[in-house]
Design an enzyme around this catalytic site. Structure first.
Site, PDB file in Angstrom:
ATOM      1  N   ARG A 141     -15.718  16.479  36.719  1.00  0.00           N
ATOM      2  CA  ARG A 141     -15.367  15.945  37.673  1.00  0.00           C
ATOM      3  C   ARG A 141     -14.972  14.585  37.460  1.00  0.00           C
ATOM      4  O   ARG A 141     -15.642  13.418  35.933  1.00  0.00           O
ATOM      5  CB  ARG A 141     -16.928  15.666  38.358  1.00  0.00           C
ATOM      6  CG  ARG A 141     -16.831  14.047  39.278  1.00  0.00           C
ATOM      7  CD  ARG A 141     -18.140  13.654  39.757  1.00  0.00           C
ATOM      8  NE  ARG A 141     -18.120  12.945  40.422  1.00  0.00           N
ATOM      9  CZ  ARG A 141     -17.889  12.920  41.854  1.00  0.00           C
ATOM     10  NH1 ARG A 141     -18.044  13.823  42.960  1.00  0.00           N
ATOM     11  NH2 ARG A 141     -18.586  12.140  42.967  1.00  0.00           N
ATOM     12  N   HIS A 186      -9.835  16.782  45.425  1.00  0.00           N
ATOM     13  CA  HIS A 186     -11.734  17.305  45.855  1.00  0.00           C
ATOM     14  C   HIS A 186     -11.474  18.097  46.249  1.00  0.00           C
ATOM     15  O   HIS A 186     -11.782  18.522  47.704  1.00  0.00           O
ATOM     16  CB  HIS A 186     -12.461  15.395  46.857  1.00  0.00           C
ATOM     17  CG  HIS A 186     -13.498  15.890  46.488  1.00  0.00           C
ATOM     18  ND1 HIS A 186     -14.316  16.618  45.811  1.00  0.00           N
ATOM     19  CD2 HIS A 186     -14.606  14.829  46.978  1.00  0.00           C
ATOM     20  CE1 HIS A 186     -15.448  16.871  45.625  1.00  0.00           C
ATOM     21  NE2 HIS A 186     -16.163  15.134  46.300  1.00  0.00           N
ATOM     22  N   GLN A 219     -14.957  19.542  47.862  1.00  0.00           N
ATOM     23  CA  GLN A 219     -15.651  19.433  48.894  1.00  0.00           C
ATOM     24  C   GLN A 219     -14.732  20.517  50.414  1.00  0.00           C
ATOM     25  O   GLN A 219     -15.463  19.874  51.328  1.00  0.00           O
ATOM     26  CB  GLN A 219     -15.289  17.709  49.189  1.00  0.00           C
ATOM     27  CG  GLN A 219     -15.562  17.202  50.273  1.00  0.00           C
ATOM     28  CD  GLN A 219     -17.390  17.017  50.366  1.00  0.00           C
ATOM     29  OE1 GLN A 219     -18.137  16.585  49.976  1.00  0.00           O
ATOM     30  NE2 GLN A 219     -17.982  18.003  51.415  1.00  0.00           N
ATOM     31  N   ASP A 271     -14.089   8.473  55.741  1.00  0.00           N
ATOM     32  CA  ASP A 271     -14.547   8.702  54.422  1.00  0.00           C
ATOM     33  C   ASP A 271     -15.078   7.718  53.947  1.00  0.00           C
ATOM     34  O   ASP A 271     -14.107   6.086  54.461  1.00  0.00           O
ATOM     35  CB  ASP A 271     -13.816   9.437  52.954  1.00  0.00           C
ATOM     36  CG  ASP A 271     -14.589   9.282  51.765  1.00  0.00           C
ATOM     37  OD1 ASP A 271     -15.641   9.097  51.454  1.00  0.00           O
ATOM     38  OD2 ASP A 271     -13.703   9.984  50.819  1.00  0.00           O
ATOM     39  N   CYS A 289     -18.051  13.258  54.003  1.00  0.00           N
ATOM     40  CA  CYS A 289     -17.924  14.023  52.804  1.00  0.00           C
ATOM     41  C   CYS A 289     -19.278  13.029  51.689  1.00  0.00           C
ATOM     42  O   CYS A 289     -20.163  13.796  50.686  1.00  0.00           O
ATOM     43  CB  CYS A 289     -16.773  13.657  52.077  1.00  0.00           C
ATOM     44  SG  CYS A 289     -16.206  12.256  51.931  1.00  0.00           S
ATOM     45  N   ARG A 335     -22.013  22.652  50.337  1.00  0.00           N
ATOM     46  CA  ARG A 335     -21.540  22.217  48.410  1.00  0.00           C
ATOM     47  C   ARG A 335     -21.418  23.819  48.301  1.00  0.00           C
ATOM     48  O   ARG A 335     -21.267  23.957  47.709  1.00  0.00           O
ATOM     49  CB  ARG A 335     -21.310  20.505  48.560  1.00  0.00           C
ATOM     50  CG  ARG A 335     -21.289  20.392  48.967  1.00  0.00           C
ATOM     51  CD  ARG A 335     -19.009  20.193  48.495  1.00  0.00           C
ATOM     52  NE  ARG A 335     -18.870  19.401  46.913  1.00  0.00           N
ATOM     53  CZ  ARG A 335     -18.967  18.439  46.313  1.00  0.00           C
ATOM     54  NH1 ARG A 335     -19.212  17.451  46.697  1.00  0.00           N
ATOM     55  NH2 ARG A 335     -18.683  18.653  44.980  1.00  0.00           N
TER      56      ARG A 335
END
Length: 321
Positions: A118, A145, A148, A240, A280, A308
């Site tokens: 990450r 991402h 996700q 988001d 998210c 997730r």
């Protein structure tokens, strides 16, 4: 009753050892197979059954960016699969002191069975994968991402019973989430409307890729600047944060640019009556979304966050198994 995992079709038994840097690494059928496995693993966990498909395997987790969901879901996931996860901060690794990414990749390949990273740079992830002999998973970059969105696809499939033909409206910044949603929607035959202020649209290069995938799958990638128009006929409304990690200095400027792009209860009511709200996380109530929406009955943000775990367990099982 013990839940037995179903085997994927013979044509799809080719994921072992592969990297997951973007959703484009996999075909539609492979993603559907991953989602099917995620549903099975989720059912086993809910039934209290253990599934140690990665017994003796070790996942190295490299973090340059802070995390809640990514770290906990991967660490818990590898443990639940019978393996072990090692947290690796870039501040503690020699890459933080200038060791080449290529050298780090080759060294870690001798110790581990998989790497999750990450970080900020997509190029860093790609260089790591190019030099590693074990699977590399993109846990997040500034460009993509994909983990996700894999969980998002699982959530939408659970909520709506299908993916093909589902209408999603994404309202907000054309960031890594928008980029990965476009790719995911394009691959899976979904209709995605992206609604962002002028100057905050997603990457043109990724828009082109997403539209190419959509032309094959039968989906659509649409752009709209008016939120009221964007949400009409939406099965899913997604948003988001307005300022992602690393953009804190732009916070004031972005609040001004996005002030008419908040998902309010009034705006959400323009979507389909049974529309689902997704985010998210982390969320800033009062900025990109009203509390009445994110904490309302049609919000699935915490189910989405839990997924997730299940989606990434499926991913690790296939890549590292």
């Amino acid at each position: 009753m013990t839940i037995q995992l179903k085997e994927a079709p013979n044509s799809l038994k080719s994921l072992a050892g592969r990297d997951f840097l973007t959703l484009e690494n996999f075909k539609k059928e492979e993603i559907l197979s991953l989602l099917d496995l995620a549903e099975q693993l989720k059912a086993k966990r809910k039934a209290g059954e253990e599934e140690h498909t990665l017994k003796g395997k070790t996942l190295g987790m490299i973090f340059e960016k802070a995390s809640t969901r990514t770290r906990v879901s991967f660490e818990a996931g590898i443990y639940q699969l019978g393996g072990n996860g090692i947290f690796l901060s870039t501040k503690d690794l020699q890459i933080g002191r200038g060791e080449p990414i290529a050298d780090t990749a080759k060294v870690l390949s001798g110790y581990l069975d998989g790497i999750m990273i990450r970080t900020y740079s997509q190029e860093m992830v790609e260089e790591l994968a190019a030099n590693a002999s074990i699977p590399v998973i993109n846990g997040l970059t500034d460009l993509y991402h994909p983990c996700q969105v894999l969980a998002d696809l699982l959530t939408i499939k659970e909520q709506k019973g299908a993916l093909n033909g589902i209408n999603i409206t994404y309202i907000g910044d054309g960031n890594n989430m928008a980029n990965s949603l476009m790719i995911g929607a394009g691959l899976m035959g979904m209709n995605l409307t992206v609604c962002a202020p002028v100057g905050y649209a997603p990457s043109e290069a990724i828009v082109t890729k997403a539209k190419q995938h959509a032309s094959i799958s039968g989906g659509k990638i649409i752009f709209e600047t008016l939120p009221n128009e964007a949400v009409r006929n939406a099965d899913v409304v997604y948003t988001d944060v307005w300022a992602s990690m690393g953009q804190e200095e732009e916070q004031k400027q972005r609040i001004e640019a996005f002030q008419h792009y908040q998902v309010t209860a009034e705006l959400f009511a323009l979507a389909k009556p049974d529309a689902t709200f997704m985010h998210c996380l982390p969320a800033h109530r009062g900025e990109e979304v009203e509390s009445a929406v994110i904490d309302g009955e049609q919000s699935v943000v915490f189910e989405q966050a839990e997924n997730r775990l299940h989606a990434q367990k499926a991913l690790m099982t296939e890549l590292m198994g």
